[in-house]
Design an enzyme around this catalytic site. Structure first.
Site, PDB file in Angstrom:
ATOM      1  N   ASP A   1      28.762  33.942  13.800  1.00  0.00           N
ATOM      2  CA  ASP A   1      28.094  33.204  14.871  1.00  0.00           C
ATOM      3  C   ASP A   1      28.077  31.711  14.567  1.00  0.00           C
ATOM      4  O   ASP A   1      28.298  30.873  15.452  1.00  0.00           O
ATOM      5  CB  ASP A   1      26.669  33.738  15.030  1.00  0.00           C
ATOM      6  CG  ASP A   1      26.049  33.338  16.355  1.00  0.00           C
ATOM      7  OD1 ASP A   1      26.806  33.053  17.290  1.00  0.00           O
ATOM      8  OD2 ASP A   1      24.811  33.312  16.442  1.00  0.00           O
TER       9      ASP A   1
ATOM     10  N   ASP B   1      21.427  38.799  19.924  1.00  0.00           N
ATOM     11  CA  ASP B   1      20.385  38.312  19.023  1.00  0.00           C
ATOM     12  C   ASP B   1      19.198  39.271  19.010  1.00  0.00           C
ATOM     13  O   ASP B   1      18.644  39.578  17.953  1.00  0.00           O
ATOM     14  CB  ASP B   1      19.936  36.914  19.444  1.00  0.00           C
ATOM     15  CG  ASP B   1      21.089  35.918  19.396  1.00  0.00           C
ATOM     16  OD1 ASP B   1      21.876  35.993  18.446  1.00  0.00           O
ATOM     17  OD2 ASP B   1      21.201  35.087  20.311  1.00  0.00           O
TER      18      ASP B   1
END
Length: 400
Positions: free
Chosen positions: A201, A321
């Site tokens: 990420d 997330d």
């Protein structure tokens, strides 16, 4: 005067952050709490280790209890590498499809993925709960309820305009279902995968050729939304701020970004088969000035209001997330609730740090690395140090 203005701007940032953090921490906390409850309920009756599943995350190596620590570590690293490569390839494919304006196909794909998650994963977990609590229900009624639950979820998330609380609720439910199934992965694979995805990420958002950065740059240049599973909190907007003013702010921000003055304010989303990982893509900075400087300050800083892919000016957080935050606390719940509390506080602290960095520096930051780093660190610190300390205090009747 300059010092006073800076002080007021900082105060307004902190004041705005309070509401922003509450609006995004609440659904994240609910998702993590539900995953912990599922893990505690469904794994409480089994004395042996919980069953594992065969997915793409375990395609390279299947962990067994008889394997050595070194073999488990090597296998977990290989599994994480394969998973990250697949996610990267799927993301670049998404960029390609979005570049050729296959938006309708992407929406259908995301809707189908959501339907599969709600129908099959949700149905399997529902069967576990029915078997656990011996709920009397016939097969026909169960299938009808399950199909309606999945169909309404697809319409709520993608295909129709429903109340925002319904859409938010289904997004949290999707995150909870996927996160629970990720907790069934082998332990070593789970921890290495979390760290690998956090690093991915970080690279995908910050590197100039990162797939997330390319995807959102393309969306911003076209002024379009990316069809993805993204949680959108209710925006914190002043009552005297109308939609026309917001559109002007968005256009001003886009003009500034295209001229190269704000090239680091990109906000990115990564998508995989059933989930999305995204950074927080909302910077809320409001400045105030006295007298004749007030109008100039509001004009200069108005483009910072409501930066994002949506049109509501709300904080957006990718569903991935939610998923990986919940996987971390779910894995912690398999060991001890003390580690759950520590991991939860660490994740929320990391999320708050990410929000504050975005508000103060106005630079794109992914939402996973800080929270995952804090969570993993506190998990092992609690398991190796704090638990031993508390146990010894209890055995020796030491109160503190």
């Amino acid at each position: 005067m300059a010092a006073q203005q800076n002080h007021r701007a900082g105060g307004s940032i902190i004041d705005s952050l309070g509401e922003e953090i509450v609006r995004i921490v609440t659904p994240v906390s609910i998702c993590m709490f539900l995953v912990v409850i599922l893990v505690a309920v469904l794994n409480s009756g089994s004395s042996s280790s919980p069953p594992t599943i065969n997915t793409i995350a375990t395609i390279a190596y299947s962990e067994t209890t008889s394997d050595s620590t070194w073999d488990k570590l090597k296998g977990a690293l290989l599994n994480a590498l394969v998973f990250v490569v697949v996610v990267t390839a799927v993301t670049f494919l998404l960029v390609l499809l979005f570049y050729f304006r296959c938006t309708h196909f992407l929406k259908l794909y995301m809707g189908f993925s959501s339907f599969i998650v709600l129908l099959f994963l949700g149905g399997e977990i529902a069967l576990f709960l029915i078997r656990k609590f011996s709920v009397p229900i016939d097969c026909f009624t169960f299938l009808v309820l399950l199909f309606n639950f999945a169909a309404v979820g697809v319409f709520a998330v993608f295909l129709s305009k429903m109340a925002i609380i319904v859409t938010q609720g289904y997004l949290v439910a999707i995150g909870m279902l996927v996160a629970y199934w990720f907790t069934l992965l082998p332990e070593w694979t789970t921890w290495v995968l979390l760290v690998a995805l956090a690093l991915y990420d970080l690279a995908a958002v910050l590197l100039p050729v990162g797939p997330l950065r390319l995807l959102v740059e393309l969306a911003i240049s076209r002024d379009e939304d990316i069809p993805a599973l993204v949680y959108e909190a209710r925006p914190v907007i002043n009552h005297d701020q109308g939609s026309r003013e917001y559109e002007g702010q968005r256009r001003a921000w886009r003009r500034r970004r295209e001229s190269g003055n704000d090239s680091e304010s990109d906000h990115n989303i990564v998508t995989s088969d059933a989930e999305v990982t995204a950074p927080l893509i909302q910077n809320r900075v409001s400045s105030a000035a006295d007298g004749q400087e007030s109008s100039v300050a509001s004009t200069d800083n108005s483009f910072l209001e409501g930066i994002g892919l949506g049109s509501s000016g709300a904080i957006k957080l990718g569903l991935g997330d939610f998923i990986f935050y919940s996987v971390l606390v779910g894995r912690a719940a398999m060991y001890d609730f003390m580690t759950v509390y520590a991991c939860y506080l660490a994740i929320i602290a990391g999320l708050g740090v990410t929000l504050m960095l975005l508000a103060l520096y106005q630079q794109a930051l992914p939402a996973l690395p800080v929270s995952i780093a804090f969570g993993v660190l506190f998990y092992f610190l609690t398991r190796l140090l704090l638990e031993e300390f508390v146990v010894q205090c209890s055995l020796n009747l030491v109160m503190f």
